[in-house]
Design a protein around this motif. Structure first.
Motif, PDB file in Angstrom:
ATOM      1  N   GLU A 182       0.973  -0.939  -0.094  1.00 53.55           N
ATOM      2  CA  GLU A 182      -0.155  -0.107  -0.095  1.00 53.55           C
ATOM      3  C   GLU A 182       0.994   1.360  -0.085  1.00 53.55           C
ATOM      4  O   GLU A 182       0.411   2.122  -0.650  1.00 53.55           O
TER       5      GLU A 182
ATOM      6  N   ASP B  84      -2.680   5.466  -5.078  1.00 56.51           N
ATOM      7  CA  ASP B  84      -3.957   5.396  -4.782  1.00 56.51           C
ATOM      8  C   ASP B  84      -4.437   3.990  -4.322  1.00 56.51           C
ATOM      9  O   ASP B  84      -5.114   3.376  -5.496  1.00 56.51           O
TER      10      ASP B  84
ATOM     11  N   ASP C 262      -6.881   2.719  -2.499  1.00 57.00           N
ATOM     12  CA  ASP C 262      -8.451   2.683  -2.812  1.00 57.00           C
ATOM     13  C   ASP C 262      -8.753   2.397  -4.127  1.00 57.00           C
ATOM     14  O   ASP C 262      -9.562   1.656  -4.659  1.00 57.00           O
ATOM     15  N   ARG C 263      -8.229   3.375  -5.093  1.00 51.62           N
ATOM     16  CA  ARG C 263      -8.327   2.947  -6.397  1.00 51.62           C
ATOM     17  C   ARG C 263      -7.846   1.650  -7.152  1.00 51.62           C
ATOM     18  O   ARG C 263      -8.767   1.176  -7.945  1.00 51.62           O
ATOM     19  N   MET C 264      -6.870   1.373  -6.686  1.00 50.52           N
ATOM     20  CA  MET C 264      -6.302   0.016  -7.097  1.00 50.52           C
ATOM     21  C   MET C 264      -7.228  -1.067  -6.646  1.00 50.52           C
ATOM     22  O   MET C 264      -7.625  -1.870  -7.445  1.00 50.52           O
ATOM     23  N   ARG C 265      -7.734  -0.981  -5.401  1.00 52.64           N
ATOM     24  CA  ARG C 265      -8.690  -2.027  -4.967  1.00 52.64           C
ATOM     25  C   ARG C 265      -9.935  -2.005  -5.846  1.00 52.64           C
ATOM     26  O   ARG C 265     -10.390  -3.059  -6.270  1.00 52.64           O
ATOM     27  N   LEU C 266     -10.415  -0.822  -6.122  1.00 56.18           N
ATOM     28  CA  LEU C 266     -11.571  -0.737  -7.092  1.00 56.18           C
ATOM     29  C   LEU C 266     -11.297  -1.179  -8.266  1.00 56.18           C
ATOM     30  O   LEU C 266     -12.413  -2.072  -8.968  1.00 56.18           O
ATOM     31  N   ASP C 267     -10.287  -1.044  -9.109  1.00 57.53           N
ATOM     32  CA  ASP C 267      -9.904  -1.452 -10.217  1.00 57.53           C
ATOM     33  C   ASP C 267      -9.775  -2.990 -10.283  1.00 57.53           C
ATOM     34  O   ASP C 267     -10.146  -3.770 -11.107  1.00 57.53           O
TER      35      ASP C 267
END
Length: 66
Positions: free
Chosen positions: A49, A54, A56-61
């Protein structure tokens, strides 16, 4: 129902009537191994992390890809 133990760490129960259902449970040895691995995983996760701009953005992707 058929039960199998894998390497003494997890037990898999398959329901033969349906053919699709499986219940996976950790054995005592599996729970011990998981308890030892969790701090290592947390440390690696935190390091990853810090490297990502980012997280959080990576998680969403990644969720979108799955």
């Amino acid at each position: 129902m058929v039960r199998r133990v894998h390497r003494g760490r997890r037990e898999v129960a398959e329901e033969r009537t349906v053919g699709r259902g499986r219940v996976v449970t950790l054995t005592t040895a599996g729970r011990r191994l998981l308890a030892k691995a969790l701090p290592v995983w947390k440390k690696a996760h935190a390091a990853t992390e810090r490297l990502v701009a980012d997280p959080d953005r990576m998680r969403l992707d990644l969720i979108a890809l799955s």
